[in-house]
Design a protein around this motif. Sequence first.
Motif, PDB file in Angstrom:
ATOM      1  N   ASN A  10      37.644  55.801  41.945  1.00 52.13           N
ATOM      2  CA  ASN A  10      36.491  54.971  42.578  1.00 52.13           C
ATOM      3  C   ASN A  10      36.909  54.137  43.750  1.00 52.13           C
ATOM      4  N   VAL A  11      36.138  53.906  44.599  1.00 50.20           N
ATOM      5  CA  VAL A  11      36.545  53.300  45.771  1.00 50.20           C
ATOM      6  C   VAL A  11      35.641  51.943  45.818  1.00 50.20           C
ATOM      7  N   LEU A  12      36.175  50.744  45.832  1.00 52.34           N
ATOM      8  CA  LEU A  12      35.288  49.682  46.047  1.00 52.34           C
ATOM      9  C   LEU A  12      35.612  48.957  47.401  1.00 52.34           C
ATOM     10  N   SER A  13      34.605  48.733  48.071  1.00 55.84           N
ATOM     11  CA  SER A  13      34.941  47.870  49.319  1.00 55.84           C
ATOM     12  C   SER A  13      34.454  46.310  49.063  1.00 55.84           C
ATOM     13  N   VAL A  14      35.216  45.340  49.407  1.00 57.52           N
ATOM     14  CA  VAL A  14      34.994  44.174  48.923  1.00 57.52           C
ATOM     15  C   VAL A  14      35.101  43.300  50.269  1.00 57.52           C
ATOM     16  N   LEU A  15      33.950  42.644  50.663  1.00 62.02           N
ATOM     17  CA  LEU A  15      34.022  41.639  51.810  1.00 62.02           C
ATOM     18  C   LEU A  15      34.230  40.072  51.384  1.00 62.02           C
ATOM     19  N   VAL A  16      35.206  39.613  51.810  1.00 60.55           N
ATOM     20  CA  VAL A  16      35.749  38.417  51.480  1.00 60.55           C
ATOM     21  C   VAL A  16      35.943  37.538  52.729  1.00 60.55           C
ATOM     22  N   HIS A  17      35.886  36.214  52.553  1.00 59.76           N
ATOM     23  CA  HIS A  17      36.209  35.060  53.342  1.00 59.76           C
ATOM     24  C   HIS A  17      37.391  35.299  53.797  1.00 59.76           C
ATOM     25  N   ASN A  18      37.908  35.124  55.202  1.00 58.02           N
ATOM     26  CA  ASN A  18      39.173  35.414  55.688  1.00 58.02           C
ATOM     27  C   ASN A  18      39.949  34.135  55.499  1.00 58.02           C
ATOM     28  N   GLN A  19      40.765  33.931  54.177  1.00 55.76           N
ATOM     29  CA  GLN A  19      41.226  32.660  54.298  1.00 55.76           C
ATOM     30  C   GLN A  19      42.827  32.892  53.340  1.00 55.76           C
ATOM     31  N   VAL A  24      45.242  37.273  46.852  1.00 55.67           N
ATOM     32  CA  VAL A  24      46.042  36.916  45.419  1.00 55.67           C
ATOM     33  C   VAL A  24      44.960  36.870  44.412  1.00 55.67           C
ATOM     34  N   ARG A  25      43.926  36.152  44.789  1.00 55.00           N
ATOM     35  CA  ARG A  25      42.920  35.737  43.656  1.00 55.00           C
ATOM     36  C   ARG A  25      42.303  37.154  43.367  1.00 55.00           C
ATOM     37  N   VAL A  26      42.051  38.008  44.143  1.00 54.45           N
ATOM     38  CA  VAL A  26      41.409  39.160  43.959  1.00 54.45           C
ATOM     39  C   VAL A  26      42.433  40.144  43.139  1.00 54.45           C
ATOM     40  N   ALA A  27      43.456  40.302  43.434  1.00 52.78           N
ATOM     41  CA  ALA A  27      44.553  41.062  42.713  1.00 52.78           C
ATOM     42  C   ALA A  27      44.630  40.366  41.478  1.00 52.78           C
ATOM     43  N   GLY A  28      44.788  39.127  41.429  1.00 50.92           N
ATOM     44  CA  GLY A  28      45.020  38.122  40.037  1.00 50.92           C
ATOM     45  C   GLY A  28      44.046  38.437  38.968  1.00 50.92           C
ATOM     46  N   MET A  29      42.721  38.969  39.745  1.00 43.82           N
ATOM     47  CA  MET A  29      41.577  39.024  38.726  1.00 43.82           C
ATOM     48  C   MET A  29      41.832  40.479  38.023  1.00 43.82           C
ATOM     49  N   PHE A  30      42.313  41.470  38.961  1.00 45.90           N
ATOM     50  CA  PHE A  30      42.781  42.834  38.217  1.00 45.90           C
ATOM     51  C   PHE A  30      43.815  42.768  37.146  1.00 45.90           C
ATOM     52  N   SER A  31      44.888  41.755  37.366  1.00 44.51           N
ATOM     53  CA  SER A  31      45.853  41.706  36.601  1.00 44.51           C
ATOM     54  C   SER A  31      45.452  40.815  35.181  1.00 44.51           C
ATOM     55  N   VAL A  67      34.302  46.157  36.736  1.00 46.26           N
ATOM     56  CA  VAL A  67      35.179  45.742  37.687  1.00 46.26           C
ATOM     57  C   VAL A  67      34.649  44.765  38.734  1.00 46.26           C
ATOM     58  N   LYS A  68      33.315  45.693  39.137  1.00 44.64           N
ATOM     59  CA  LYS A  68      32.582  44.956  40.288  1.00 44.64           C
ATOM     60  C   LYS A  68      31.944  43.764  39.936  1.00 44.64           C
ATOM     61  N   LYS A  69      31.497  43.551  38.646  1.00 45.98           N
ATOM     62  CA  LYS A  69      30.949  42.252  38.003  1.00 45.98           C
ATOM     63  C   LYS A  69      32.129  41.267  38.219  1.00 45.98           C
ATOM     64  N   GLN A  70      33.301  41.579  37.721  1.00 49.22           N
ATOM     65  CA  GLN A  70      34.261  40.606  37.805  1.00 49.22           C
ATOM     66  C   GLN A  70      34.730  40.295  39.161  1.00 49.22           C
ATOM     67  N   ILE A  71      34.804  40.888  40.186  1.00 52.31           N
ATOM     68  CA  ILE A  71      35.144  40.674  41.587  1.00 52.31           C
ATOM     69  C   ILE A  71      34.065  39.667  42.098  1.00 52.31           C
ATOM     70  N   GLU A  72      32.848  40.233  41.772  1.00 52.66           N
ATOM     71  CA  GLU A  72      31.843  39.342  42.361  1.00 52.66           C
ATOM     72  C   GLU A  72      31.818  37.896  41.897  1.00 52.66           C
ATOM     73  N   LYS A  73      32.335  37.430  40.660  1.00 51.75           N
ATOM     74  CA  LYS A  73      32.388  36.380  40.164  1.00 51.75           C
ATOM     75  C   LYS A  73      33.314  35.292  41.179  1.00 51.75           C
ATOM     76  N   LEU A  74      34.234  35.867  41.926  1.00 51.18           N
ATOM     77  CA  LEU A  74      35.157  35.036  42.820  1.00 51.18           C
ATOM     78  C   LEU A  74      34.534  34.481  43.739  1.00 51.18           C
ATOM     79  N   VAL A  75      34.723  33.246  43.975  1.00 45.80           N
ATOM     80  CA  VAL A  75      34.042  32.551  45.012  1.00 45.80           C
ATOM     81  C   VAL A  75      34.213  33.056  46.569  1.00 45.80           C
TER      82      VAL A  75
END
Length: 181
Positions: A10-19, A24-31, A67-75
């Motif tokens: 499955n492929v997820l596309s995640v739009l994030v603030h470029n900062q 690290v925070r997104v990958a850390g959520m997976f870990s 996985v999608k719900k967990q990623i969406e929780k990140l600020v």
Amino acid sequence: MRGVVIVQSNVLSVLVHNQPGVLVRVAGMFSRRGFNIDSLTVGVTQDPDFSRITVTVRGNEAFVDQVKKQIEKLVEVVAVQILPLDHSVMRGMALLKVKAGDNRTEVLKLAEIFRANVVDISGTTVTLEITGDEGKINALAELLVPYGLLETIQTGLVALERGENTIYQYGERENYEQNVL
């Protein structure tokens, strides 16, 4: 007799603030959640304030929804889209170093058939660059094994949904669409 369980990619596309630190925070959520990442690609979008992360994971629909719900929780996350595999353009890139020697002509013919580019050539080796979906890249690699596939490296996928749909319609946090489009 047990049934075979097929676990699809499955492929997820995640739009994030470029900062700094977003990846690290997104990958850390997976870990932290014990989720495995098959591939990960990150790049700045047409608006330098945003980056797009493309993540490939294996799992059933319920797993991917979690996985999608967990990623969406990140600020830092603006939007998450699960890309439909049958309605998306997906590409990866690989470099393949092959022992050419006496078989150089055959290796170059295979490269031409797969529309791979020769990026380096020496007296004994040829290094090819190929872009395409995972199937195309793997097919060329398998055909090169008998010639002496010495080394490979592959990027993660980059992907966009076909048609007029964009990731921006999946975000609900702020009115960023005016700034991006």
